[in-house]
Scaffold this motif. Structure first.
Motif, PDB file in Angstrom:
ATOM      1  N   ILE A 126       0.841  -1.191   0.000  1.00 15.87           N
ATOM      2  CA  ILE A 126       0.000   0.000   0.000  1.00 15.87           C
ATOM      3  C   ILE A 126       0.878   1.243   0.000  1.00 15.87           C
ATOM      4  O   ILE A 126       2.098   1.171   0.223  1.00 15.87           O
ATOM      5  CB  ILE A 126      -0.965   0.014   1.208  1.00 15.87           C
ATOM      6  CG1 ILE A 126      -0.176   0.084   2.529  1.00 15.87           C
ATOM      7  CG2 ILE A 126      -1.847  -1.231   1.178  1.00 15.87           C
ATOM      8  CD1 ILE A 126      -1.082   0.207   3.748  1.00 15.87           C
ATOM      9  N   GLY A 127       0.270   2.408  -0.248  1.00 18.59           N
ATOM     10  CA  GLY A 127       1.012   3.659  -0.293  1.00 18.59           C
ATOM     11  C   GLY A 127       1.328   4.198   1.091  1.00 18.59           C
ATOM     12  O   GLY A 127       0.784   3.741   2.106  1.00 18.59           O
ATOM     13  N   VAL A 128       2.205   5.195   1.132  1.00 18.79           N
ATOM     14  CA  VAL A 128       2.651   5.770   2.405  1.00 18.79           C
ATOM     15  C   VAL A 128       1.494   6.400   3.167  1.00 18.79           C
ATOM     16  O   VAL A 128       1.331   6.168   4.374  1.00 18.79           O
ATOM     17  CB  VAL A 128       3.763   6.809   2.155  1.00 18.79           C
ATOM     18  CG1 VAL A 128       4.120   7.538   3.446  1.00 18.79           C
ATOM     19  CG2 VAL A 128       5.001   6.133   1.565  1.00 18.79           C
ATOM     20  N   MET A 137       8.517   7.864   5.356  1.00 19.25           N
ATOM     21  CA  MET A 137       7.532   7.411   6.332  1.00 19.25           C
ATOM     22  C   MET A 137       7.557   8.285   7.583  1.00 19.25           C
ATOM     23  O   MET A 137       6.506   8.650   8.124  1.00 19.25           O
ATOM     24  CB  MET A 137       7.803   5.954   6.707  1.00 19.25           C
ATOM     25  CG  MET A 137       7.613   4.965   5.574  1.00 19.25           C
ATOM     26  SD  MET A 137       5.879   4.692   5.166  1.00 19.25           S
ATOM     27  CE  MET A 137       5.344   3.750   6.588  1.00 19.25           C
ATOM     28  N   LEU A 138       8.726   8.631   8.052  1.00 16.86           N
ATOM     29  CA  LEU A 138       8.843   9.432   9.272  1.00 16.86           C
ATOM     30  C   LEU A 138       8.222  10.808   9.088  1.00 16.86           C
ATOM     31  O   LEU A 138       7.504  11.301   9.975  1.00 16.86           O
ATOM     32  CB  LEU A 138      10.314   9.563   9.661  1.00 16.86           C
ATOM     33  CG  LEU A 138      10.641  10.460  10.848  1.00 16.86           C
ATOM     34  CD1 LEU A 138       9.889  10.025  12.100  1.00 16.86           C
ATOM     35  CD2 LEU A 138      12.138  10.493  11.103  1.00 16.86           C
ATOM     36  N   ALA A 139       8.482  11.450   7.960  1.00 13.83           N
ATOM     37  CA  ALA A 139       7.931  12.781   7.719  1.00 13.83           C
ATOM     38  C   ALA A 139       6.407  12.762   7.748  1.00 13.83           C
ATOM     39  O   ALA A 139       5.758  13.670   8.286  1.00 13.83           O
ATOM     40  CB  ALA A 139       8.434  13.326   6.382  1.00 13.83           C
ATOM     41  N   GLU A 140       5.811  11.708   7.181  1.00 19.29           N
ATOM     42  CA  GLU A 140       4.349  11.602   7.180  1.00 19.29           C
ATOM     43  C   GLU A 140       3.819  11.362   8.587  1.00 19.29           C
ATOM     44  O   GLU A 140       2.775  11.910   8.981  1.00 19.29           O
ATOM     45  CB  GLU A 140       3.922  10.473   6.245  1.00 19.29           C
ATOM     46  CG  GLU A 140       2.417  10.328   6.053  1.00 19.29           C
ATOM     47  CD  GLU A 140       1.789  11.457   5.261  1.00 19.29           C
ATOM     48  OE1 GLU A 140       0.554  11.419   5.077  1.00 19.29           O
ATOM     49  OE2 GLU A 140       2.513  12.375   4.817  1.00 19.29           O
ATOM     50  N   VAL A 149       0.724  -7.816   9.190  1.00 19.94           N
ATOM     51  CA  VAL A 149       1.875  -7.000   8.811  1.00 19.94           C
ATOM     52  C   VAL A 149       1.445  -6.030   7.725  1.00 19.94           C
ATOM     53  O   VAL A 149       0.723  -6.407   6.794  1.00 19.94           O
ATOM     54  CB  VAL A 149       3.034  -7.887   8.303  1.00 19.94           C
ATOM     55  CG1 VAL A 149       4.198  -7.040   7.806  1.00 19.94           C
ATOM     56  CG2 VAL A 149       3.505  -8.828   9.406  1.00 19.94           C
ATOM     57  N   VAL A 150       1.855  -4.778   7.840  1.00 18.30           N
ATOM     58  CA  VAL A 150       1.515  -3.748   6.866  1.00 18.30           C
ATOM     59  C   VAL A 150       2.717  -3.534   5.952  1.00 18.30           C
ATOM     60  O   VAL A 150       3.791  -3.139   6.412  1.00 18.30           O
ATOM     61  CB  VAL A 150       1.135  -2.428   7.558  1.00 18.30           C
ATOM     62  CG1 VAL A 150       0.762  -1.367   6.522  1.00 18.30           C
ATOM     63  CG2 VAL A 150      -0.020  -2.648   8.532  1.00 18.30           C
ATOM     64  N   THR A 194      -2.587   6.010   7.767  1.00 13.06           N
ATOM     65  CA  THR A 194      -3.965   5.930   8.250  1.00 13.06           C
ATOM     66  C   THR A 194      -4.188   4.631   9.012  1.00 13.06           C
ATOM     67  O   THR A 194      -4.819   4.620  10.081  1.00 13.06           O
ATOM     68  CB  THR A 194      -4.948   6.026   7.067  1.00 13.06           C
ATOM     69  OG1 THR A 194      -4.798   7.298   6.423  1.00 13.06           O
ATOM     70  CG2 THR A 194      -6.388   5.853   7.532  1.00 13.06           C
ATOM     71  N   VAL A 195      -3.655   3.536   8.497  1.00 19.00           N
ATOM     72  CA  VAL A 195      -3.775   2.242   9.171  1.00 19.00           C
ATOM     73  C   VAL A 195      -3.132   2.310  10.554  1.00 19.00           C
ATOM     74  O   VAL A 195      -3.691   1.829  11.555  1.00 19.00           O
ATOM     75  CB  VAL A 195      -3.129   1.126   8.328  1.00 19.00           C
ATOM     76  CG1 VAL A 195      -3.077  -0.180   9.117  1.00 19.00           C
ATOM     77  CG2 VAL A 195      -3.888   0.931   7.029  1.00 19.00           C
TER      78      VAL A 195
END
Length: 495
Positions: A280-282, A318-321, A459-460, A287-288
């Motif tokens: 899936i996208g970042v 990922m961290l920035a989001e 697991v995502v 959101t998950v």
């Protein structure tokens, strides 16, 4: 007395990375020999641990140099020449040996040497001569070709991903080497290469389709009474002619080995579509995480910055989001030795304000500003006492800092790139990994074994950008075979 040398160079090279495995990286805690080698690996579940396991009374083990660094770009020419030269020199100085237990990965590339593993094996063969028996245990991500097979006598490979059977397969390799030495009968070793890549998110051997393919391998191994039948997933981030999936088989009779290898390869080929997968996208992943309220943290896999496949470890995508959306309880690691140095005088409990990450050429993010509190600091190695990916026990990420940001995000800031395969890394810097909402791990299969003990079963998988992205068709290859599936969808295979 049977004399067995244990030596080798273990590297998984991502040729899309510009961060070379240079001599400095190896000499910074990555080369072990003699008593140091025994101490470092003896109680581990890694290949050298299996090779060095207490042997029969008539076997003398010679612990010569073994070199290893965290996956990154190719081995520099200098490092290859120095380290392989040392291996060969010490092997020659050790005197005549009956066998060599050769520590290789199978997906090593060095500058100017696309088949580095084969060259190491060939150079070892030149030293010990044709009569000595050479055995090796490869990583399941090995890209195996005929040249490597021709240089050794015995070959086994991990058959789990996450890799939790490395020691077991090494012990088997040593037993087979000793059998050859004692009997004088060398088995036929056959490789069957497929024009096929399995994407990283379909490589978990506990899931379909790999689980079924490995069950078929065990069935054929028993049916044909083989010494070994191994399925290799290959390593798609090494742009070489030998890149791709393969099967290796060992039997006293070459025809029986070749027949079993072909039969398994045909079954693998029939699953070629199922061996491709997506994530899936970042934004969706965040959101998950934000909506997760279970008793156990989620394991979230940052595929594009997979340190275990040569990712730089400093991607901030990922961290920035997580910071932007203030996803409290999300935790991750970030490599930035300069940021660690800038916080040298900060004590636990003090405020921090530092720009970190996003500096290497191989990732798409920008440095992020971390403001918050320093919760802990750790210098030196940390230890995983239970089985982790690759069987390694001791880890050295240099000086590490634990930071709780004002957004509630937890960051382990490291000064050496290290695979995030153990929650012990969090504990070392004062963060309780059990209390996080999610662990955003810069890996794909590697983190699963170590984190399964504390994380939720689901697991995502995040198809993030980077040199270890899942979408391998977006990478620019110059040396791979053509055609190959999935790059050329019309590729055919005939065994």
């Amino acid at each position: 007395m049977i004399r067995l040398a244990v030596t080798g160079l273990l590297h998984e090279a991502n040729t899309f990375s510009s961060q070379l495995a240079d001599l400095t990286a190896y000499l910074d805690g990555g080369v072990h020999a003699g008593a140091d080698l025994i101490e470092h690996y003896r109680d581990s579940q890694a290949v050298p641990g299996g090779f060095l396991e207490p042997a029969d009374p008539d076997v003398e083990l010679l612990p010569l140099p073994v070199a290893y660094v965290t996956p990154r770009g190719p081995v520099s020419a200098e490092a290859f020449d120095v380290l392989v030269g040392r291996i060969c020199d010490e092997l020659a100085a050790a005197g005549p040996v009956d066998g060599v237990l050769l520590v290789l990965h199978g997906a090593a590339v060095a500058e100017g040497r696309p088949a580095a593993d084969a060259e190491i094996a060939e150079r070892v063969r030149e030293v010990v001569g044709p009569e000595a028996v050479i055995g090796t245990t490869l990583d399941m991500h090995a890209n195996v070709d005929q040249r490597l097979v021709d240089a050794v006598d015995v070959m086994t490979a991990y058959q789990t991903n996450p890799h939790v059977d490395a020691r077991e397969k090494a012990v088997k390799c040593r037993r087979l080497v000793l059998d050859v030495i004692r009997s004088g009968r060398r088995p036929a070793l056959v490789v069957e290469q497929l024009p096929l890549v399995v994407t990283i998110v379909r490589q978990d051997t506990g899931e379909h389709p790999m689980a079924g393919l490995l069950a078929k391998a065990r069935e054929l191994e028993t049916e044909a009474d083989l010494l070994d039948l191994s399925l290799l997933e290959g390593f798609p981030y090494a742009d070489t002619p030998q890149m791709g999936m393969s099967v290796i088989a060992m039997h006293a009779d070459r025809d029986r080995a070749a027949n079993a290898a072909r039969r398994l390869a045909e079954v693998v080929w029939s699953e070629r579509k199922a061996l491709q997968g997506n994530g899936i996208g970042v934004a969706e992943a965040m959101t998950v995480i934000a909506e997760h309220h279970g008793d156990r943290p989620l394991l979230v896999l940052d595929v594009g910055d997979n340190i275990g496949a040569g990712g730089p470890g400093d991607s901030t995508i990922m961290l920035a989001e997580a910071l932007r959306r203030r996803v409290a309880g999300a935790g991750t690691t970030l490599d930035d030795p300069d940021a660690v140095r800038r916080l040298a005088d900060v004590e636990p409990g003090d405020r921090v304000d530092v720009l970190a990450g996003g500096r290497s050429a191989e990732q798409d993010g920008m440095p992020v500003r971390l403001t918050g509190v320093l919760v802990g600091r750790h210098r030196g190695t940390y230890e995983e006492e239970q089985v982790a990916h690759g069987g390694f026990r001791f880890f050295d990420a240099g000086e590490m800092l634990g930071i709780r940001t004002d957004e509630g995000v937890l960051v382990v800031l490291t000064s050496k790139v290290i695979q995030p395969v153990s929650p012990a890394q969090y504990r070392a810097v004062g963060i309780d990994p059990d209390r996080l909402r999610a662990h955003i791990a810069k890996g794909v299969n590697g983190p699963r074994a170590g984190y399964a003990r504390i994380c939720a079963p689901e697991v995502v998988v995040v198809d993030s950008p980077g040199v270890t992205r899942n979408s391998v068709t977006e990478l620019t290859y110059r040396h791979r075979r053509i055609p190959m599936y999935p790059y050329e969808s019309s590729t055919t295979y005939s065994s």
